[in-house]
Design a protein around this motif. Structure first.
Motif, mmCIF file in Angstrom:
data_model
loop_
_atom_site.group_PDB
_atom_site.id
_atom_site.type_symbol
_atom_site.label_atom_id
_atom_site.label_comp_id
_atom_site.label_asym_id
_atom_site.label_seq_id
_atom_site.Cartn_x
_atom_site.Cartn_y
_atom_site.Cartn_z
ATOM 1 N N GLY A 125 -12.732 25.655 -5.845
ATOM 2 C CA GLY A 125 -11.464 26.318 -6.110
ATOM 3 C C GLY A 125 -10.339 25.354 -6.406
ATOM 4 O O GLY A 125 -9.311 25.741 -6.967
ATOM 5 N N MET A 126 -10.518 24.076 -6.037
ATOM 6 C CA MET A 126 -9.480 23.081 -6.323
ATOM 7 C C MET A 126 -9.438 22.776 -7.825
ATOM 8 O O MET A 126 -10.468 22.767 -8.495
ATOM 9 N N TYR A 127 -8.230 22.529 -8.316
ATOM 10 C CA TYR A 127 -8.092 22.224 -9.750
ATOM 11 C C TYR A 127 -6.888 21.328 -9.983
ATOM 12 O O TYR A 127 -5.966 21.259 -9.165
ATOM 13 N N LEU A 128 -6.911 20.653 -11.141
ATOM 14 C CA LEU A 128 -5.788 19.836 -11.588
ATOM 15 C C LEU A 128 -5.844 19.734 -13.107
ATOM 16 O O LEU A 128 -6.844 20.105 -13.739
ATOM 17 N N VAL A 129 -4.768 19.252 -13.688
ATOM 18 C CA VAL A 129 -4.698 19.024 -15.133
ATOM 19 C C VAL A 129 -4.471 17.544 -15.358
ATOM 20 O O VAL A 129 -3.703 16.898 -14.633
ATOM 21 N N ARG A 130 -5.152 16.983 -16.336
ATOM 22 C CA ARG A 130 -5.012 15.561 -16.648
ATOM 23 C C ARG A 130 -5.069 15.357 -18.157
ATOM 24 O O ARG A 130 -5.515 16.232 -18.901
ATOM 25 N N THR A 131 -4.604 14.190 -18.582
ATOM 26 C CA THR A 131 -4.683 13.827 -19.991
ATOM 27 C C THR A 131 -5.936 12.989 -20.200
ATOM 28 O O THR A 131 -6.092 11.926 -19.589
ATOM 29 N N SER A 132 -6.825 13.468 -21.049
ATOM 30 C CA SER A 132 -8.076 12.741 -21.292
ATOM 31 C C SER A 132 -7.858 11.627 -22.308
ATOM 32 O O SER A 132 -6.764 11.459 -22.860
ATOM 33 N N ASP B 285 -8.755 11.238 -25.338
ATOM 34 C CA ASP B 285 -8.387 11.619 -26.705
ATOM 35 C C ASP B 285 -6.984 12.210 -26.792
ATOM 36 O O ASP B 285 -6.554 12.684 -27.848
ATOM 37 N N GLY B 286 -6.256 12.202 -25.688
ATOM 38 C CA GLY B 286 -4.882 12.705 -25.695
ATOM 39 C C GLY B 286 -4.763 14.190 -25.419
ATOM 40 O O GLY B 286 -3.658 14.715 -25.269
ATOM 41 N N GLN B 287 -5.916 14.890 -25.323
ATOM 42 C CA GLN B 287 -5.901 16.322 -25.031
ATOM 43 C C GLN B 287 -5.673 16.551 -23.543
ATOM 44 O O GLN B 287 -6.016 15.717 -22.712
ATOM 45 N N GLN B 288 -5.106 17.736 -23.249
ATOM 46 C CA GLN B 288 -4.910 18.095 -21.843
ATOM 47 C C GLN B 288 -6.185 18.762 -21.331
ATOM 48 O O GLN B 288 -6.722 19.663 -21.971
ATOM 49 N N THR B 289 -6.680 18.313 -20.205
ATOM 50 C CA THR B 289 -7.939 18.784 -19.646
ATOM 51 C C THR B 289 -7.720 19.430 -18.290
ATOM 52 O O THR B 289 -7.032 18.869 -17.431
ATOM 53 N N LEU B 290 -8.306 20.628 -18.134
ATOM 54 C CA LEU B 290 -8.272 21.325 -16.851
ATOM 55 C C LEU B 290 -9.580 21.035 -16.123
ATOM 56 O O LEU B 290 -10.667 21.310 -16.636
ATOM 57 N N GLU C 20 0.723 20.179 -11.076
ATOM 58 C CA GLU C 20 -0.738 20.068 -11.121
ATOM 59 C C GLU C 20 -1.196 18.970 -12.074
ATOM 60 O O GLU C 20 -2.362 18.581 -12.057
ATOM 61 N N HIS C 21 -0.266 18.501 -12.948
ATOM 62 C CA HIS C 21 -0.653 17.492 -13.940
ATOM 63 C C HIS C 21 -0.596 16.094 -13.327
ATOM 64 O O HIS C 21 0.406 15.701 -12.742
ATOM 65 N N HIS C 22 -1.696 15.361 -13.478
ATOM 66 C CA HIS C 22 -1.821 14.044 -12.853
ATOM 67 C C HIS C 22 -1.751 12.900 -13.858
ATOM 68 O O HIS C 22 -2.059 11.756 -13.508
ATOM 69 N N GLY C 23 -1.342 13.208 -15.090
ATOM 70 C CA GLY C 23 -1.249 12.146 -16.079
ATOM 71 C C GLY C 23 -2.616 11.706 -16.577
ATOM 72 O O GLY C 23 -3.593 12.468 -16.548
ATOM 73 N N SER C 24 -2.721 10.460 -17.017
ATOM 74 C CA SER C 24 -3.964 9.940 -17.600
ATOM 75 C C SER C 24 -4.880 9.366 -16.519
ATOM 76 O O SER C 24 -4.977 8.141 -16.329
ATOM 77 N N ILE C 25 -5.559 10.244 -15.836
ATOM 78 C CA ILE C 25 -6.536 9.778 -14.851
ATOM 79 C C ILE C 25 -7.943 10.068 -15.381
ATOM 80 O O ILE C 25 -8.135 10.933 -16.229
ATOM 81 N N SER C 26 -8.900 9.342 -14.886
ATOM 82 C CA SER C 26 -10.276 9.482 -15.363
ATOM 83 C C SER C 26 -10.974 10.682 -14.724
ATOM 84 O O SER C 26 -10.502 11.249 -13.730
ATOM 85 N N HIS C 27 -12.117 11.020 -15.308
ATOM 86 C CA HIS C 27 -12.919 12.109 -14.760
ATOM 87 C C HIS C 27 -13.390 11.783 -13.346
ATOM 88 O O HIS C 27 -13.340 12.626 -12.440
ATOM 89 N N SER C 28 -13.830 10.546 -13.150
ATOM 90 C CA SER C 28 -14.323 10.151 -11.829
ATOM 91 C C SER C 28 -13.224 10.229 -10.776
ATOM 92 O O SER C 28 -13.466 10.607 -9.626
ATOM 93 N N HIS C 29 -11.983 9.908 -11.208
ATOM 94 C CA HIS C 29 -10.852 10.000 -10.275
ATOM 95 C C HIS C 29 -10.594 11.459 -9.905
ATOM 96 O O HIS C 29 -10.333 11.787 -8.748
#
Length: 446
Positions: free
Chosen positions: A71-78, A80-85, A53-62
């Protein structure tokens, strides 16, 4: 009819407490979107914890472009380096900081913890969906404070009416009233966050406890279940169930007596009765001489297992000091001592009076501030200790000697003791003086 409209209609139909269990929020949970992970086609270092589910450092718009359905979800690195759901709900993408605890291997956003991201998202989708669809209803539900019409009171009205009676107990001749009313059932609930299984509802508001983890709180002592916010409105009327208690020792005195439906714990009665049955005059050093620790532990285990049926006869425990030691252990293990921390300084202050009549009056006033279970237990115990002291000529246990033994148990230090200049722990002269005064003047104080 839309879910929110249905909820609103039911909330005003005959009052919000008309039905014992309301299915509206359960229906909304069933309608909530189900979690749909959007998997990445590119591996990255975070897949160790967060998986595909983790997509690496992608932007919010992406992420918005990738999350096309509720219901769709993914995890990305924002940035600031934090992991964002990122989750899509009600046509919008919401973002949350997500964390992984390596110690218990759980994922969490706020307080709730889950074994998988999918479980976390499923719970979050339900909560957000209900808040979106029935926000105004939830606000009214949490603001409702008519406890008398709650399901708990409706289903247990006769029981609560009986238990809720105020019991009048004579307080003797005193200068602050002929009788003192003591409510034997004034006990706060011991609420703890709880993971409910199956269909459960709040016993305060009658609504469904939604979610899949930590949906609400449950009282350890009586089993009362409620939403977190609803529990803040529940009065101190806990009626403990003995089946919820793990043994007799180490249980709060009020909780224990309410579960046993007695004014004081049977452990105290049985030990005192057996000690007095064997005679107080010839038991030299009673309560000062310790019993064998293994035998004391055996008797403790027997009380926890067999309760009031525990056998204390000389054929089973031939050493009276074992029974005395078990009684002291029971008192020492109380989470709140018989003389509570609030009353402790009041008694110490009362003992400073040099005029006997004023001292007794102040001691009496302080003792009457004890919770009902503490008051009755202390009264019974002190009357027994006074009888022990009356045989001091032979058993060598004067009121002062008894007070010296019992002060650390009945009135433990309010703070952790610090070493004095000689490297020892300072004495308890004031507490000893208090206990001695109470024993000596028990007939006037109680």
């Amino acid at each position: 009819m839309q879910p929110a409209e249905a909820v609103a209609k039911n909330s005003t139909k005959g009052g919000s407490q008309e039905r014992v269990w309301k299915s509206d929020l359960y229906q909304l949970q069933q309608e909530a979107p189900k979690p749909q992970p959007v998997l990445s086609v590119v591996e990255n270092k975070n897949t160790k914890y967060f998986g595909a589910e983790h997509h690496g450092s992608i932007s919010h718009s992406h992420s918005v472009k990738l999350l096309t359905e509720d219901g769709m979800y993914l995890v990305r690195t924002s940035r600031d380096g934090q992991q964002t759901l990122s989750i899509r709900i009600s046509g919008a993408v919401k973002n949350f900081k997500i964390f992984f605890d390596e110690n218990d291997r759980t994922f969490f956003v706020k307080n709730k913890r889950f074994g998988t991201i999918g479980d976390l998202v499923a719970d979050g989708l339900v909560t957000m969906y209900i808040e979106n669809k029935a926000g105004s209803y939830l606000e009214k539900m949490y603001s409702y404070d008519n406890y008398e019409k709650s399901p708990y009171m409706t289903l247990n009205r006769l029981k609560m009416k009986t238990l809720g009676k105020t019991k009048k107990l004579k307080s003797g001749n005193n200068n602050f009233g002929e009788e003192k009313k003591r409510d034997s059932y004034d006990k706060a609930h011991s609420f703890k966050t709880y993971n409910f299984k199956g269909l459960n509802w709040c016993e305060f508001c009658g609504n469904f406890l939604w979610g899949f983890s930590a949906q609400g709180v449950k009282c350890d002592d009586c089993g009362f279940s409620a939403h977190h916010k609803c529990s803040e409105k529940v009065p101190s009327d806990c009626c403990p169930d003995l089946s919820n208690l793990r043994g007799i020792f180490g249980v709060d005195l009020t909780t224990l007596t309410k579960a046993l439906k007695t004014s004081r714990p049977f452990v105290v009665d049985k030990c005192v009765e057996e000690i007095e049955r064997r005679g107080l005059a010839n038991a030299e050093g009673l309560y000062r001489v310790p019993g064998f620790s293994d035998h004391v532990e055996n008797l403790k285990m027997a009380f926890d297992k067999d309760g009031e049926k525990t056998e204390l006869s000389p054929e089973v425990f031939d050493n009276v000091n074992v029974i005395a030691g078990t009684l002291k252990l029971f008192l020492r293990l109380l989470p709140i001592p018989i003389i509570t921390f609030e009353v402790h300084p009041m008694l110490c202050s009362a003992a400073e009076n040099r005029v006997l009549s004023e001292q007794v009056s102040a001691l009496k006033l302080a003792v009457n501030c004890l919770p009902v279970a503490h008051y009755h237990t202390l009264k019974y115990l002190v009357e027994h200790l006074a009888r022990v002291a009356s045989s001091a000529e032979t058993n060598k246990m004067s009121a002062h000697n008894i007070a010296t033994v019992f002060a650390p148990t009945l009135m433990p230090a309010l703070e952790l003791p610090s070493l004095n200049s000689q490297g020892g722990i300072p004495g308890m002269d004031t507490e000893i003086a208090v206990i001695e005064a109470i024993i000596t003047n028990h007939s006037l104080i109680f």
